[in-house]
Motif scaffolding. Structure first.
Motif, PDB file in Angstrom:
ATOM      1  N   THR A 141      41.793  27.753  -6.888  1.00  0.00           N
ATOM      2  CA  THR A 141      42.079  27.738  -5.440  1.00  0.00           C
ATOM      3  C   THR A 141      40.906  28.282  -4.613  1.00  0.00           C
ATOM      4  N   THR A 142      39.874  28.747  -5.264  1.00  0.00           N
ATOM      5  CA  THR A 142      38.709  29.265  -4.538  1.00  0.00           C
ATOM      6  C   THR A 142      37.807  28.111  -4.127  1.00  0.00           C
ATOM      7  N   THR A 143      37.486  28.019  -2.853  1.00  0.00           N
ATOM      8  CA  THR A 143      36.556  26.968  -2.428  1.00  0.00           C
ATOM      9  C   THR A 143      35.131  27.446  -2.689  1.00  0.00           C
ATOM     10  N   ILE A 144      34.231  26.490  -2.926  1.00  0.00           N
ATOM     11  CA  ILE A 144      32.863  26.839  -3.315  1.00  0.00           C
ATOM     12  C   ILE A 144      31.847  26.175  -2.392  1.00  0.00           C
ATOM     13  N   GLU A 145      30.853  26.970  -1.980  1.00  0.00           N
ATOM     14  CA  GLU A 145      29.706  26.430  -1.263  1.00  0.00           C
ATOM     15  C   GLU A 145      28.473  26.671  -2.114  1.00  0.00           C
ATOM     16  N   THR A 146      27.655  25.630  -2.279  1.00  0.00           N
ATOM     17  CA  THR A 146      26.417  25.795  -3.054  1.00  0.00           C
ATOM     18  C   THR A 146      25.227  25.600  -2.122  1.00  0.00           C
ATOM     19  N   LEU A 147      24.402  26.641  -1.983  1.00  0.00           N
ATOM     20  CA  LEU A 147      23.171  26.564  -1.179  1.00  0.00           C
ATOM     21  C   LEU A 147      22.057  26.206  -2.154  1.00  0.00           C
ATOM     22  N   VAL A 168      31.415  22.498  -0.096  1.00  0.00           N
ATOM     23  CA  VAL A 168      30.326  22.487   0.885  1.00  0.00           C
ATOM     24  C   VAL A 168      28.993  22.554   0.134  1.00  0.00           C
ATOM     25  N   VAL A 169      28.044  21.694   0.528  1.00  0.00           N
ATOM     26  CA  VAL A 169      26.709  21.752  -0.080  1.00  0.00           C
ATOM     27  C   VAL A 169      25.699  22.006   1.034  1.00  0.00           C
TER      28      VAL A 169
END
Ligand code: SF4
Length: 293
Positions: A141-147, A168-169
């Motif tokens: 359930t954790t959303t992930i953003e990759t920078l 999100v990227v």
């Protein structure tokens, strides 16, 4: 050798750190918990490596931005505090440790970034993929953003980096085109725009960030926003550049909070869906707000 600008006396005056850059000290029980987790799991964070001013606030809220593929970068951007050099072998176990730490933290939204590994054929894409997939497996359930870094046109590597299921990227432009040679010498402006374009084409929410105060003009910032709107960017972050050490690029200007508000409006006017703009804004600052843009 990057030629950095020589700053006049008059600019010295203008460069006294204004009070709107005061930050919360990194103290308190939540901060201590994150500190222990990072140390015990031998993890790297851009919060520390990048001397982020918001560390106190973010760690105090129980969140941190993990930095994978080690803490030595193959590049030497003149604004960045991360160590430059020949990185050691990367650690195959790192994805598992990051995934476990995010599970332990129980964060709603996790941000992951990395140094540039230009010496690796896949630019570190497999470690990226494994980190996202294993984090999703432990924290569905954790959303992930990759920078993600500049993949130097290796679009196959880009696809592998972003096919793990993150929401999100982001890939930072960091500054305006005319300052690239001095601020981001190993990167190419058009190539980073192309990377953002492909992230969008891949069906991801795209995000980018830039620093102000490096000597850019308003027109140059408007052009950056126009170029980002052209590649249908969803989220833009604008923050004040802060000099990590005397060896790094000088701060040319401390931009007033009202000017950040002005640029926010200008970004929205140009069709960028969400603009987070303010002196203390950093790529992952309040990133949980950007997930459902
Ligand atoms: S590529 Fe990223 S980590 Fe490396 S020096 Fe530049 S900003 Fe820092």
């Amino acid at each position: 050798m990057i030629e950095l600008p020589v700053v006049s006396k008059e600019t010295e005056e203008r460069k006294r750190k204004p009070n709107w850059l005061r930050v919360k000290l990194p103290i308190g029980p939540e901060y201590a918990k994150v500190r222990k987790l990072v140390d015990e799991n031998k993890l790297h964070t851009i919060c520390e490596s990048g001397n982020c001013p918001n560390m106190g606030e973010c760690w105090g809220a129980g969140t941190a931005t993990f930095m994978i593929l080690g803490n030595v970068c193959t590049r030497s951007c003149s604004f960045c505090a991360v160590a430059t050099g020949r990185p050691p072998e990367y650690d195959q176990e790192e994805p598992k440790r990051v995934a476990e730490a995010i599970k332990t933290m129980g964060v709603k939204h996790a941000v992951i970034t990395s140094v540039n590994r230009d010496e690796l054929k896949d630019r570190g894409a497999e470690i990226w993929y494994q980190t996202v997939v294993q984090t999703k497996a432990l924290s569905p359930t954790t959303t992930i953003e990759t920078l993600i870094p500049d993949v130097k046109g290796n679009w196959e590597a880009l696809e592998r980096m972003i096919e793990g299921g993150q929401e999100v990227v982001s890939h930072n432009m960091e500054t305006v085109q005319d300052l690239y040679r001095r601020v981001r010498p190993q990167a190419k402006y058009d190539r980073s725009l192309e990377e953002l374009h492909r992230i969008k084409e891949f069906g991801k929410r795209s995000k980018s960030g830039a620093m102000l105060g490096l000597g850019e003009t308003d027109e140059q910032i408007f052009k950056l926003m126009d170029d980002l709107a052209e590649v249908k960017l969803d989220i833009l972050t604008l923050g004040q550049y802060l000099q990590p050490t005397k060896m790094h690029h000088e701060v040319i200007d401390y931009v007033h909070p009202d000017k950040f508000e002005f640029f926010k409006e200008e970004g929205l006017k140009r069709g960028i869906k969400y603009v987070e703009s303010g002196p203390l804004v950093r790529s992952s600052y309040h990133a949980e707000r950007h997930v459902h843009v």
